[in-house]
Design an enzyme around this catalytic site. Sequence first.
Site, PDB file in Angstrom:
ATOM      1  N   ASN A   9       0.875  -1.177   0.000  1.00 16.91           N
ATOM      2  CA  ASN A   9       0.000   0.000   0.000  1.00 16.91           C
ATOM      3  C   ASN A   9       0.913   1.228   0.000  1.00 16.91           C
ATOM      4  O   ASN A   9       1.546   1.540   0.999  1.00 16.91           O
ATOM      5  CB  ASN A   9      -0.871  -0.054   1.265  1.00 16.91           C
ATOM      6  CG  ASN A   9      -1.661   1.216   1.486  1.00 16.91           C
ATOM      7  OD1 ASN A   9      -1.718   2.095   0.630  1.00 16.91           O
ATOM      8  ND2 ASN A   9      -2.289   1.309   2.659  1.00 16.91           N
ATOM      9  N   TRP A  10       0.966   1.894  -1.148  1.00 14.01           N
ATOM     10  CA  TRP A  10       1.914   3.013  -1.282  1.00 14.01           C
ATOM     11  C   TRP A  10       1.393   4.290  -0.632  1.00 14.01           C
ATOM     12  O   TRP A  10       2.090   5.305  -0.584  1.00 14.01           O
ATOM     13  CB  TRP A  10       2.231   3.260  -2.761  1.00 14.01           C
ATOM     14  CG  TRP A  10       2.978   2.128  -3.427  1.00 14.01           C
ATOM     15  CD1 TRP A  10       3.395   0.957  -2.826  1.00 14.01           C
ATOM     16  CD2 TRP A  10       3.393   2.045  -4.795  1.00 14.01           C
ATOM     17  NE1 TRP A  10       4.042   0.162  -3.750  1.00 14.01           N
ATOM     18  CE2 TRP A  10       4.051   0.806  -4.965  1.00 14.01           C
ATOM     19  CE3 TRP A  10       3.267   2.898  -5.897  1.00 14.01           C
ATOM     20  CZ2 TRP A  10       4.589   0.405  -6.197  1.00 14.01           C
ATOM     21  CZ3 TRP A  10       3.800   2.495  -7.129  1.00 14.01           C
ATOM     22  CH2 TRP A  10       4.451   1.272  -7.267  1.00 14.01           C
ATOM     23  N   LYS A  11       0.155   4.271  -0.168  1.00 17.05           N
ATOM     24  CA  LYS A  11      -0.453   5.443   0.485  1.00 17.05           C
ATOM     25  C   LYS A  11      -0.254   6.699  -0.384  1.00 17.05           C
ATOM     26  O   LYS A  11      -0.284   6.607  -1.607  1.00 17.05           O
ATOM     27  CB  LYS A  11       0.089   5.599   1.900  1.00 17.05           C
ATOM     28  CG  LYS A  11      -0.129   4.302   2.714  1.00 17.05           C
ATOM     29  CD  LYS A  11       0.101   4.460   4.183  1.00 17.05           C
ATOM     30  CE  LYS A  11      -0.165   3.134   4.880  1.00 17.05           C
ATOM     31  NZ  LYS A  11       0.048   3.179   6.318  1.00 17.05           N
ATOM     32  N   HIS A  94      -9.360   0.818   5.474  1.00 17.16           N
ATOM     33  CA  HIS A  94      -8.048   1.018   6.095  1.00 17.16           C
ATOM     34  C   HIS A  94      -8.199   1.928   7.316  1.00 17.16           C
ATOM     35  O   HIS A  94      -9.030   2.844   7.316  1.00 17.16           O
ATOM     36  CB  HIS A  94      -7.081   1.637   5.077  1.00 17.16           C
ATOM     37  CG  HIS A  94      -5.672   1.657   5.587  1.00 17.16           C
ATOM     38  ND1 HIS A  94      -5.215   2.634   6.434  1.00 17.16           N
ATOM     39  CD2 HIS A  94      -4.641   0.793   5.407  1.00 17.16           C
ATOM     40  CE1 HIS A  94      -3.954   2.379   6.749  1.00 17.16           C
ATOM     41  NE2 HIS A  94      -3.579   1.268   6.140  1.00 17.16           N
ATOM     42  N   GLU A  96      -6.564   4.350   8.354  1.00 11.50           N
ATOM     43  CA  GLU A  96      -6.440   5.792   8.084  1.00 11.50           C
ATOM     44  C   GLU A  96      -7.747   6.344   7.521  1.00 11.50           C
ATOM     45  O   GLU A  96      -8.110   7.493   7.784  1.00 11.50           O
ATOM     46  CB  GLU A  96      -5.244   6.041   7.159  1.00 11.50           C
ATOM     47  CG  GLU A  96      -3.928   5.875   7.917  1.00 11.50           C
ATOM     48  CD  GLU A  96      -2.779   5.322   7.097  1.00 11.50           C
ATOM     49  OE1 GLU A  96      -2.814   5.392   5.862  1.00 11.50           O
ATOM     50  OE2 GLU A  96      -1.825   4.796   7.723  1.00 11.50           O
ATOM     51  N   GLU A 166      -4.984  -5.284  10.845  1.00 14.49           N
ATOM     52  CA  GLU A 166      -3.966  -4.257  11.034  1.00 14.49           C
ATOM     53  C   GLU A 166      -4.210  -3.531  12.348  1.00 14.49           C
ATOM     54  O   GLU A 166      -5.014  -2.579  12.402  1.00 14.49           O
ATOM     55  CB  GLU A 166      -4.024  -3.246   9.894  1.00 14.49           C
ATOM     56  CG  GLU A 166      -3.793  -3.858   8.526  1.00 14.49           C
ATOM     57  CD  GLU A 166      -3.272  -2.822   7.544  1.00 14.49           C
ATOM     58  OE1 GLU A 166      -2.147  -3.007   7.069  1.00 14.49           O
ATOM     59  OE2 GLU A 166      -3.952  -1.829   7.285  1.00 14.49           O
ATOM     60  N   GLY A 172       2.835   2.028  10.820  1.00 12.28           N
ATOM     61  CA  GLY A 172       3.767   3.138  10.640  1.00 12.28           C
ATOM     62  C   GLY A 172       4.506   3.541  11.906  1.00 12.28           C
ATOM     63  O   GLY A 172       5.125   4.590  11.970  1.00 12.28           O
ATOM     64  N   SER A 212       3.792  -2.374  10.237  1.00 14.45           N
ATOM     65  CA  SER A 212       5.252  -2.440  10.353  1.00 14.45           C
ATOM     66  C   SER A 212       5.846  -3.790   9.953  1.00 14.45           C
ATOM     67  O   SER A 212       6.777  -4.289  10.580  1.00 14.45           O
ATOM     68  CB  SER A 212       5.689  -2.053  11.772  1.00 14.45           C
ATOM     69  OG  SER A 212       5.276  -0.720  12.067  1.00 14.45           O
ATOM     70  N   GLY A 233       2.940  -1.222   4.273  1.00 15.30           N
ATOM     71  CA  GLY A 233       2.925   0.201   3.965  1.00 15.30           C
ATOM     72  C   GLY A 233       4.338   0.699   3.686  1.00 15.30           C
ATOM     73  O   GLY A 233       4.877   0.525   2.591  1.00 15.30           O
ATOM     74  N   GLY A 234       4.960   1.290   4.693  1.00 14.60           N
ATOM     75  CA  GLY A 234       6.275   1.922   4.536  1.00 14.60           C
ATOM     76  C   GLY A 234       7.300   1.090   3.778  1.00 14.60           C
ATOM     77  O   GLY A 234       7.989   1.595   2.881  1.00 14.60           O
TER      78      GLY A 234
HETATM   79  P1  PGA Z   1       3.060   0.119   7.676  1.00 16.00           P
HETATM   80  O1  PGA Z   1       1.567   0.309   7.118  1.00 16.00           O
HETATM   81  O2  PGA Z   1       3.606  -1.135   7.049  1.00 16.00           O
HETATM   82  O3  PGA Z   1       3.795   1.354   7.257  1.00 16.00           O
HETATM   83  O4  PGA Z   1       2.960  -0.019   9.162  1.00 16.00           O
HETATM   84  C1  PGA Z   1       0.717  -0.778   6.965  1.00 16.00           C
HETATM   85  C2  PGA Z   1      -0.616  -0.337   6.417  1.00 16.00           C
HETATM   86  O5  PGA Z   1      -1.092   0.749   6.783  1.00 16.00           O
HETATM   87  O6  PGA Z   1      -1.234  -1.049   5.602  1.00 16.00           O
END
Ligand code: PGA
Length: 250
Positions: A9-11, A94, A96, A166, A172, A212, A233-234
């Site tokens: 997920n490149w956000k 998600h 967020e 998650e 993150g 993470s 994500g990251g």
């Molecule tokens: P992260 O994000 O790997 O940066 O913790 C995961 C996600 O939000 O899907």
Amino acid sequence: MRIPYIAGNWKMHKTRAEARSLAETLVRDLADVGHTVMVAPPFTAIETVAAVVSGTNILVGAQNASSALEGAHTGEVSPLMLKDLGVSVVILGHSERRHTYGETDQLINAKVATALGESLNVILCVGETLEEREAGRVDDVVRTQLEGGLAGVDRSALQRIVIAYEPVWAIGTGKTATPQDADAVHGAIRTRIAAMYDERAADELIIQYGGSVKPGNVRDLMAMENIDGALVGGASLKAETFVPIVKFNA
Ligand code: PGA
């Protein structure tokens, strides 16, 4: 047999040029991977990435989608438009979206229904906040999100759904749930799906862990019985970290 499924997920990262360059590297470095791989660029880079990965083993996803197909919805993107770009899967619910943009289970459920109705696959995210975990409410919260998100989804459509667990406190932050803690929640999700549908549906359901995930912890997570994949994500923003995660079993 559940086939491992690793998604990135490149956000809200990457211009089209940056996205193209990463996608080209992934196509080259992941050509020999047999399990499911997906990347979800920002909307603005989907067409660019789709052109690069077309005909390869990498799927293109979207990070969100509207619950409506068209109309007066300023700023929204329809599942129809996503399909038109080559998207086959959408991430919905998600944390967020839930916590920063106020999406409710009801809205997420409407998005799930619309996406499924357009033959898209869905990754439905669930997970508790730190406060909820400390209050001993993990099972409660996850159950509400699952039942809310999947309301009205029938048994045959469930085959196009992946659940991503998650924990919000692990996203993150560099903090990961221990493989044992994550597996316990994944097990509870499977039990809940068995109660909502049947044992076989629960058995076949792919459940990703997210929060993470890194090259250094993916192997231990994937070794757990109920962890079938990762939503990253990251660490999905660079080939140096995403490629070893995807190749966790190489
Ligand atoms: P992260 O994000 O790997 O940066 O913790 C995961 C996600 O939000 O899907």
